[in-house]
Motif scaffolding. Structure first.
Motif, PDB file in Angstrom:
ATOM      1  N   GLY A  80       7.621  16.220  19.032  1.00 48.16           N
ATOM      2  CA  GLY A  80       6.390  16.223  18.270  1.00 48.16           C
ATOM      3  C   GLY A  80       5.639  14.911  18.359  1.00 48.16           C
ATOM      4  O   GLY A  80       6.239  13.841  18.465  1.00 48.16           O
ATOM      5  N   TRP A  81       4.282  15.030  18.297  1.00 46.88           N
ATOM      6  CA  TRP A  81       3.410  13.861  18.313  1.00 46.88           C
ATOM      7  C   TRP A  81       3.841  12.908  19.441  1.00 46.88           C
ATOM      8  O   TRP A  81       4.110  13.351  20.545  1.00 46.88           O
ATOM      9  N   SER A 422       4.568  20.028  18.531  1.00 43.87           N
ATOM     10  CA  SER A 422       3.395  20.092  17.667  1.00 43.87           C
ATOM     11  C   SER A 422       2.233  20.789  18.352  1.00 43.87           C
ATOM     12  O   SER A 422       2.045  20.687  19.567  1.00 43.87           O
TER      13      SER A 422
END
Length: 465
Positions: A80-81, A422
């Motif tokens: 994520g990110w 994400s």
């Protein structure tokens, strides 16, 4: 031992025990948290108790109560990110930093912290191919690293225009024109807002998000006055790098200060197989990056680097009668960051670099890019998956036909918990963004990631059949 020593020992023993249990769980636990913030406020809140709790019991309570609300960000299956993990030497050293409890602003007061951070800074400049006489400051994250570099640029541009920023402030000052690529990270705009410079002029970017130098030249020619240009090393969605030689040449022809936002991408310079991506970036005036992302040290640790030391220290420094300045050497740490009081963030950076060595850093950065390439290759073999970017670095952006399907697949992946990726929106499409940033990510994690995406897509299709 004194009563205080007993309390330290018991609390630290509890912290080590719970830390070890947490780290051991990363290989198999559900990546996402099992509880939401509103579920936990009742556990941690209520009335402040009249009597305190022994330190070790506080640690035990905190660790057990917080566990359902923890995201397994340090896991090799977290994509994520752009969030890295923590190397063993960096994690343990960060504990030492807390135990030492040094306010790392003054060389005179904390010579060990200053020396360690200065050595870490020198190693970083060498690794990243940046001018060896640049100042290096350790800040909270990439946002403040960019803010710091651009603050130095603001000071220099106004000083060169004959304006005393320190005395007269911004009111009535020559306006600094700011230029960014259309696909810059929004925190660059945030830093400019903090600096009172207003919204930047967005410059055309290509299909991978790289700024177009000819468009930058046209934008600069459209006006006059001091100019600040922010370039990008590592696009959030594609991982692409701006064409630094051409863009910096254009900026220089207009007398602009050039800052490079290299939050995760600047580290490509440390890997021989990826170094070409940052070619020419060393000709800029300032750079911002984040050691937590690609180097994998604990939060928080941004790094601000400025070639013009006088501009940086003028923008960030202060002089007070109670501060004992070190008259010799490379300046006090607080002159290079927006804080007077701070922990010694650069010490875990030193530990990470010392534990890896030059070859280890290159292998780690190269390994992240190789894992991203492996995930992209696996996903291309699944019917219905579109890989939207040229996977040259650590980012993979994919879509699954229409936006509704992409959102549904993303939700399935997060709910399943084998991996965490994400969602985002890029080029007018909803996408699933996969960021490979963790030193733990290995071949099994790559295979798990590909399988998780394929299974989620199959489940979404099955639910619509």
């Amino acid at each position: 031992m004194s009563h205080g020593d007993d309390a330290y020992g018991a609390a630290l023993e509890a912290a080590v025990r719970h830390s070890a249990a947490w780290l051991d769980s990363l290989a198999h636990r559900h990546v996402g948290p099992a509880a939401e913030a509103h579920d936990l406020t009742g556990v941690f809140g209520g009335s402040l108790p009249r009597e305190g709790m022994p330190a070790a019991e506080v640690v035990d309570f905190l660790a057990r109560a917080a566990e359902p609300g923890l995201m397994a960000m340090p896991s090799g299956r977290f994509f994520g990110w752009v969030i890295g993990g923590t190397l063993p030497a960096a994690l343990a050293t960060d504990w030492l930093v807390s135990a030492w409890d040094q306010n790392a602003g003054l060389r005179y007061a904390t010579p060990a912290m200053a020396a360690i951070e200065e050595c870490a800074g020198a190693w970083l400049l060498k690794l990243l191919g940046l001018p060896g006489d640049s100042d290096v400051g350790f800040v909270t994250g990439a946002t403040m690293a960019n803010f710091t570099g651009m603050a130095a640029g603001r000071w220099r541009l106004l000083a060169d225009a004959g304006w005393d920023l320190d005395r007269d402030g911004l009111a009535g000052a020559p306006r600094i024109r700011c230029f960014v690529g259309r696909e810059r990270h929004d925190t660059v705009d945030l830093g400019l807002r903090y600096l009172g410079l207003g919204a930047p002029v967005p410059v055309e970017a290509d299909q991978q998000g790289r700024l177009v130098p000819e468009a930058l030249d046209a934008a600069l020619r459209a006006g006059t006055g001091p100019a600040l240009v922010c370039l990008q090393a590592g696009n959030l969605h594609s991982g692409a790098f701006d064409p630094f030689p051409e863009a910096i040449r254009v900026a220089r022809s207009h007398g602009a200060w050039v800052h490079v936002d290299g939050a995760f991408g600047l580290w490509a310079a440390a890997a021989p197989g990826l170094r070409h991506l940052t070619a020419g970036a060393g000709e800029a005036d300032s750079w911002g990056t984040d050691a937590h992302k690609t180097l994998n040290v604990p939060y928080d640790c941004g790094i601000a680097i400025v070639r013009d030391a006088a501009a940086l220290r003028s923008a960030m420094g202060l002089h007070a009668s109670y501060l004992v300045h070190d008259a010799e050497g490379p300046g006090d740490p607080f002159e290079k960051v927006p804080e007077l009081s701070r922990r010694a963030r650069g010490v875990p950076v030193w530990a990470a670099l010392k534990s890896l060595g030059r070859d280890g850093v290159a292998a780690q950065v190269g390994g992240l890019a190789a894992a991203a390439a492996g995930i992209a290759e696996g996903l291309r073999g699944i019917d219905g998956v579109e890989v939207l970017n040229d996977v040259q670095y650590t980012q993979v952006s994919v879509a699954f036909g229409d936006d509704a399907t992409t959102r549904a697949v993303t939700a399935r992946i997060i709910g399943d918990g084998k991996v965490w990726m994400s969602g985002s929106r890029w080029r007018d499409r909803d996408i699933l963004r996969i960021s490979v940033s963790n030193w733990r990510t290995a071949g099994d994690d790559v295979a798990t990631a590909v399988d998780a995406v394929g299974s989620a897509l199959a489940a979404v299709r099955g639910s619509r059949a």
